[in-house]
Design a protein around this motif. Structure first.
Motif, PDB file in Angstrom:
ATOM      1  N   GLN A  97      12.665 -16.411   2.347  1.00 63.28           N
ATOM      2  CA  GLN A  97      13.066 -17.133   3.549  1.00 63.28           C
ATOM      3  C   GLN A  97      14.562 -17.441   3.549  1.00 63.28           C
ATOM      4  N   GLU A  98      15.114 -17.734   2.372  1.00 64.50           N
ATOM      5  CA  GLU A  98      16.550 -17.998   2.288  1.00 64.50           C
ATOM      6  C   GLU A  98      17.357 -16.758   2.668  1.00 64.50           C
ATOM      7  N   LEU A  99      16.945 -15.593   2.166  1.00 69.98           N
ATOM      8  CA  LEU A  99      17.677 -14.372   2.476  1.00 69.98           C
ATOM      9  C   LEU A  99      17.482 -13.962   3.928  1.00 69.98           C
ATOM     10  N   LEU A 100      16.287 -14.146   4.457  1.00 70.75           N
ATOM     11  CA  LEU A 100      16.027 -13.806   5.857  1.00 70.75           C
ATOM     12  C   LEU A 100      16.803 -14.709   6.820  1.00 70.75           C
ATOM     13  N   ALA A 101      17.237 -15.870   6.348  1.00 71.52           N
ATOM     14  CA  ALA A 101      18.031 -16.774   7.185  1.00 71.52           C
ATOM     15  C   ALA A 101      19.483 -16.315   7.307  1.00 71.52           C
ATOM     16  N   THR A 102      19.851 -15.266   6.568  1.00 71.31           N
ATOM     17  CA  THR A 102      21.186 -14.686   6.642  1.00 71.31           C
ATOM     18  C   THR A 102      21.135 -13.430   7.519  1.00 71.31           C
ATOM     19  N   VAL A 120      -0.451 -10.559  -1.417  1.00 77.95           N
ATOM     20  CA  VAL A 120       0.927 -10.396  -0.954  1.00 77.95           C
ATOM     21  C   VAL A 120       1.046  -9.177  -0.036  1.00 77.95           C
ATOM     22  N   LEU A 121       0.207  -8.171  -0.262  1.00 73.92           N
ATOM     23  CA  LEU A 121       0.206  -7.005   0.629  1.00 73.92           C
ATOM     24  C   LEU A 121      -0.016  -7.403   2.083  1.00 73.92           C
ATOM     25  N   ASP A 122      -0.691  -8.537   2.301  1.00 76.99           N
ATOM     26  CA  ASP A 122      -1.013  -8.987   3.660  1.00 76.99           C
ATOM     27  C   ASP A 122       0.071  -9.866   4.262  1.00 76.99           C
ATOM     28  N   TRP A 123       1.107 -10.208   3.484  1.00 74.22           N
ATOM     29  CA  TRP A 123       2.191 -10.999   4.066  1.00 74.22           C
ATOM     30  C   TRP A 123       2.798 -10.218   5.233  1.00 74.22           C
ATOM     31  N   PRO A 124       3.100 -10.872   6.335  1.00 72.72           N
ATOM     32  CA  PRO A 124       3.638 -10.143   7.491  1.00 72.72           C
ATOM     33  C   PRO A 124       4.970  -9.452   7.208  1.00 72.72           C
ATOM     34  N   GLU A 125       5.721  -9.941   6.214  1.00 72.97           N
ATOM     35  CA  GLU A 125       7.021  -9.343   5.885  1.00 72.97           C
ATOM     36  C   GLU A 125       6.897  -8.157   4.921  1.00 72.97           C
ATOM     37  N   CYS A 126       5.678  -7.856   4.457  1.00 76.41           N
ATOM     38  CA  CYS A 126       5.503  -6.894   3.372  1.00 76.41           C
ATOM     39  C   CYS A 126       5.512  -5.456   3.870  1.00 76.41           C
ATOM     40  N   TYR A 127       6.331  -4.625   3.214  1.00 73.52           N
ATOM     41  CA  TYR A 127       6.449  -3.207   3.550  1.00 73.52           C
ATOM     42  C   TYR A 127       5.792  -2.297   2.515  1.00 73.52           C
ATOM     43  N   GLY A 128       5.339  -2.862   1.379  1.00 72.65           N
ATOM     44  CA  GLY A 128       4.726  -2.027   0.372  1.00 72.65           C
ATOM     45  C   GLY A 128       4.816  -2.626  -1.017  1.00 72.65           C
ATOM     46  N   ILE A 129       4.961  -1.752  -2.024  1.00 73.51           N
ATOM     47  CA  ILE A 129       4.926  -2.157  -3.430  1.00 73.51           C
ATOM     48  C   ILE A 129       6.223  -1.725  -4.106  1.00 73.51           C
ATOM     49  N   GLU A 130       6.782  -2.625  -4.918  1.00 69.44           N
ATOM     50  CA  GLU A 130       8.020  -2.324  -5.617  1.00 69.44           C
ATOM     51  C   GLU A 130       7.759  -1.813  -7.032  1.00 69.44           C
ATOM     52  N   GLU A 131       8.197  -0.639  -7.319  1.00 72.37           N
ATOM     53  CA  GLU A 131       8.253   0.058  -8.598  1.00 72.37           C
ATOM     54  C   GLU A 131       7.101  -0.218  -9.578  1.00 72.37           C
ATOM     55  N   PRO A 132       5.868   0.035  -9.187  1.00 76.48           N
ATOM     56  CA  PRO A 132       4.809  -0.013 -10.200  1.00 76.48           C
ATOM     57  C   PRO A 132       4.994   1.144 -11.174  1.00 76.48           C
ATOM     58  N   PRO A 133       5.098   0.889 -12.472  1.00 79.19           N
ATOM     59  CA  PRO A 133       5.298   1.986 -13.426  1.00 79.19           C
ATOM     60  C   PRO A 133       4.115   2.950 -13.451  1.00 79.19           C
ATOM     61  N   TYR A 134       4.338   4.100 -14.031  1.00 75.82           N
ATOM     62  CA  TYR A 134       3.314   5.149 -13.996  1.00 75.82           C
ATOM     63  C   TYR A 134       2.202   4.941 -15.020  1.00 75.82           C
ATOM     64  N   VAL A 135       2.479   4.233 -16.130  1.00 75.25           N
ATOM     65  CA  VAL A 135       1.497   4.112 -17.204  1.00 75.25           C
ATOM     66  C   VAL A 135       0.162   3.537 -16.720  1.00 75.25           C
ATOM     67  N   PRO A 136       0.143   2.434 -15.957  1.00 75.79           N
ATOM     68  CA  PRO A 136      -1.155   1.934 -15.489  1.00 75.79           C
ATOM     69  C   PRO A 136      -1.893   2.917 -14.578  1.00 75.79           C
ATOM     70  N   ILE A 137      -1.156   3.776 -13.887  1.00 77.42           N
ATOM     71  CA  ILE A 137      -1.792   4.746 -13.006  1.00 77.42           C
ATOM     72  C   ILE A 137      -2.462   5.853 -13.823  1.00 77.42           C
ATOM     73  N   VAL A 138      -1.710   6.434 -14.756  1.00 82.54           N
ATOM     74  CA  VAL A 138      -2.294   7.527 -15.539  1.00 82.54           C
ATOM     75  C   VAL A 138      -3.386   7.019 -16.475  1.00 82.54           C
TER      76      VAL A 138
END
Length: 591
Positions: free
Chosen positions: A126-131, A167-185
């Protein structure tokens, strides 16, 4: 853009209503066609009404900017940036970004989440969005992960899996930031569900693929990872680009990668459309003095990248990756009026910055008023010890009867986040192993800042270059613990204790005296002061560090990544001592 805004803009474009702001006389860099052509820009409110010959939109109250002999380019977009690694509060951070033409950042605030939970994320967002800076907010998944995949304990306030999914449901959310590959594989159920939900929503998943190649890379991409900012080698860039990944060329404080990454474009002929730019872990003084994405652009151009391509990389490519190209990324009707006026395309000096239709920077000066909010109590006092430290906590005892020992040593490389293992022979004095300045082998310690553990993790490090004294910091990704490096135990103790008194920050000590410090009391990561005050203090800190013999370009950012940080290898310091990232286990100091 809603229908009412569209109607107002159309009236300007049709000549029925004057524009609020007109830029005329400039040469527009068209990132769609690659042309550089004479064109003006007419702005109404926060958006662009029309481009080209816009003289007919000038009314008696229209503000007119003369951009004769200058270039008009879209506002820059950072596809992977951690504001907490800049170490200033969001209001002052916005000023630095705008001074250098950045009008949108991809951000998750995961450092704040790790220390103080999602309420700190919400506050900073919210602080950054106020700029005037726009935010493509992403799920701070690293705050949840926090080295879980390496089997290490997590901080007490780290968000849960359930919170991350919400957090995925937050109206400001565009996606996911840098989930590493290890948990996926490794088919982690939570990460697979997180990816699936984001993909169904059409949200972006920005990747973190350090060391990820071959079969694992194929699996990571098919799961939804759209980008990678950890590439350094041009051949690796090619492999990932061939799978459709967007390669974000990073120029941070700890990692300087743009020159090497862009060789994939200039030498291997990988098209510019495959790249974006990012700062990732760039601190505020570097941002202020050298630049942000404008600096990346200059580096790319100096390395042979076509100037128009470099601008595309910083604008429309980034917008398309983040799935915001309908709003930003180019200077066309309907999009937000984010325009950077540049004197010259090769030197790339910025004359003015317009963000959402308002002039925010002129002639290198920030020209609107932004006020910092009052910060909540929970963001203060976050650095706590299990017990008071004593000098003996930093002592390394040698095996009985030894006069010298061979030890594993973290090998720091300036400009890289990677560190390998070296072996050095050190002398034993009174049963203790001490640093050897003749070999540039210093002692390094990690201290838990969450009051959970009694033990201090100890090791040795090569490449710091200190001739005397000690440095301490509360910044290291995915730990945010206290890290101290020094030439002697007494100065290391004083530096660590001073860090606790400050509630976090950077500290330099010599001969028992604190010579320089930058307090970071907000979550132990951010300054709560003005940019001017923070700059003054940080410059003094760096001056002192240089005087003590350290040649590192960004010593605290380099040291930060000598701590265990996900898949970034190899030998690192952890809360129990030396940790081998590849083996995923703590290893003995003695060889």
């Amino acid at each position: 853009m809603n229908l009412a805004e569209q109607k107002v803009l159309a009236e300007v474009a049709l000549g029925n209503t004057p524009a609020d702001l007109v830029i005329h006389g400039g040469k527009l860099v068209d990132v769609h066609t690659g042309e550089i052509r004479p064109a003006g820009v007419a702005i109404k409110g926060s958006r662009i009404a029309c481009t080209g010959d816009v003289s007919y939109t000038v009314g008696p109250r229209t503000i007119v900017i003369d951009a004769s002999d200058k270039y008009l380019v879209p506002g820059f977009i950072d596809t992977h940036q951690h504001s907490y690694e800049a170490h200033i509060n969001m209001t002052e951070y916005a000023k630095v970004l705008l001074l250098h033409g950045t009008t949108l950042v991809s951000e998750a605030f995961y450092g704040m989440a790790l220390v103080a939970g999602l309420r700190a994320v919400r506050f900073c967002l919210q602080e950054l969005l106020a700029t005037p800076v726009k935010v493509a907010f992403l799920v701070p998944v690293l705050a949840y992960l926090q080295n879980r995949e390496l089997g290490l304990p997590v901080a007490p306030n780290t968000p849960s899996a359930e919170e991350m999914l919400k957090v995925l449901d937050w109206p400001e959310c565009y996606g996911i930031e840098e989930p590493p590959y290890v948990p996926i594989v490794e088919k982690d159920p939570f990460f697979l569900e997180l990816f699936e939900r984001a993909m169904k929503r059409g949200q972006v998943i920005t990747g973190h693929a350090c060391g990820c190649l071959g079969k694992e890379l194929q699996a990571y991409v098919l799961a939804g990872a759209a980008s990678d900012h950890e590439c350094v080698d041009p051949v690796e860039v090619r492999e990932k680009a061939r799978l459709g990944m967007s390669i974000s060329a990073r120029e941070g404080s700890g990692a300087s990668d743009v020159a090497q990454v862009m060789r994939a474009n200039t030498e291997l002929k990988i098209p510019a459309r495959c790249f974006t730019f990012c700062g990732d872990e760039v601190e505020f003084l570097r941002l202020y003095e050298k630049g942000h994405l404008d600096y990346n652009i200059r580096l790319a151009i100096s390395g042979g990248v076509n100037p128009v391509d470099a601008i595309r990389i910083a604008t429309i490519n980034a917008a398309e990756l983040l799935r915001v190209s309908h709003e930003v990324g180019s200077v066309v009707p309907g999009k937000y009026a984010d325009v950077v006026i540049v004197d010259d395309l090769r030197e790339f000096s910025i004359s003015a910055v317009i963000a959402s239709g308002k002039v925010v920077v002129e002639k290198g000066q920030f020209c609107i008023d932004l006020k910092r909010p009052q910060y909540p109590d929970y963001m203060y006092g976050t650095v706590r010890l299990f017990r008071p430290l004593v000098r003996e906590d930093f002592a390394i005892k040698a095996p009985d009867g030894r006069q010298e020992v061979k030890v594993r040593v973290i090998n720091l490389k300036d400009g890289s986040l990677l560190s390998d293992e070296k072996h050095f022979t050190l002398k034993v004095t009174d049963g203790l192993v001490n640093p050897d300045l003749t070999q540039d082998v210093l002692k390094i310690a990690m201290i838990d800042r969450y009051a959970r553990f009694d033990k201090v993790g100890l090791g040795f490090i090569h490449g710091v270059g200190l001739k005397s004294g000690a440095l301490a910091s509360t910044y290291n990704p995915l730990y945010e613990n206290i890290i101290v490096v020094g030439t002697n135990d007494e100065d290391m103790l004083i530096a660590a204790n001073r860090i606790v008194e400050l509630g976090g920050g950077f500290v330099v000590v010599q001969n028992g005296s604190v010579l320089g410090e930058l307090p970071l009391p907000l979550c132990g990561l951010l300054s709560d002061e003005s940019l001017d005050v923070a700059i003054q203090k940080m410059r003094k800190v760096y001056d002192v560090v240089r005087e003590l013999g350290c040649p590192l370009k960004s010593p605290f950012h380099s040291l930060a990544f000598m701590a265990v940080c996900g898949e970034i290898g190899t030998l690192k310091i952890g809360h129990e001592g030396l940790f081998d990232v590849d083996k995923r286990q703590f290893v003995d100091l003695f060889v």
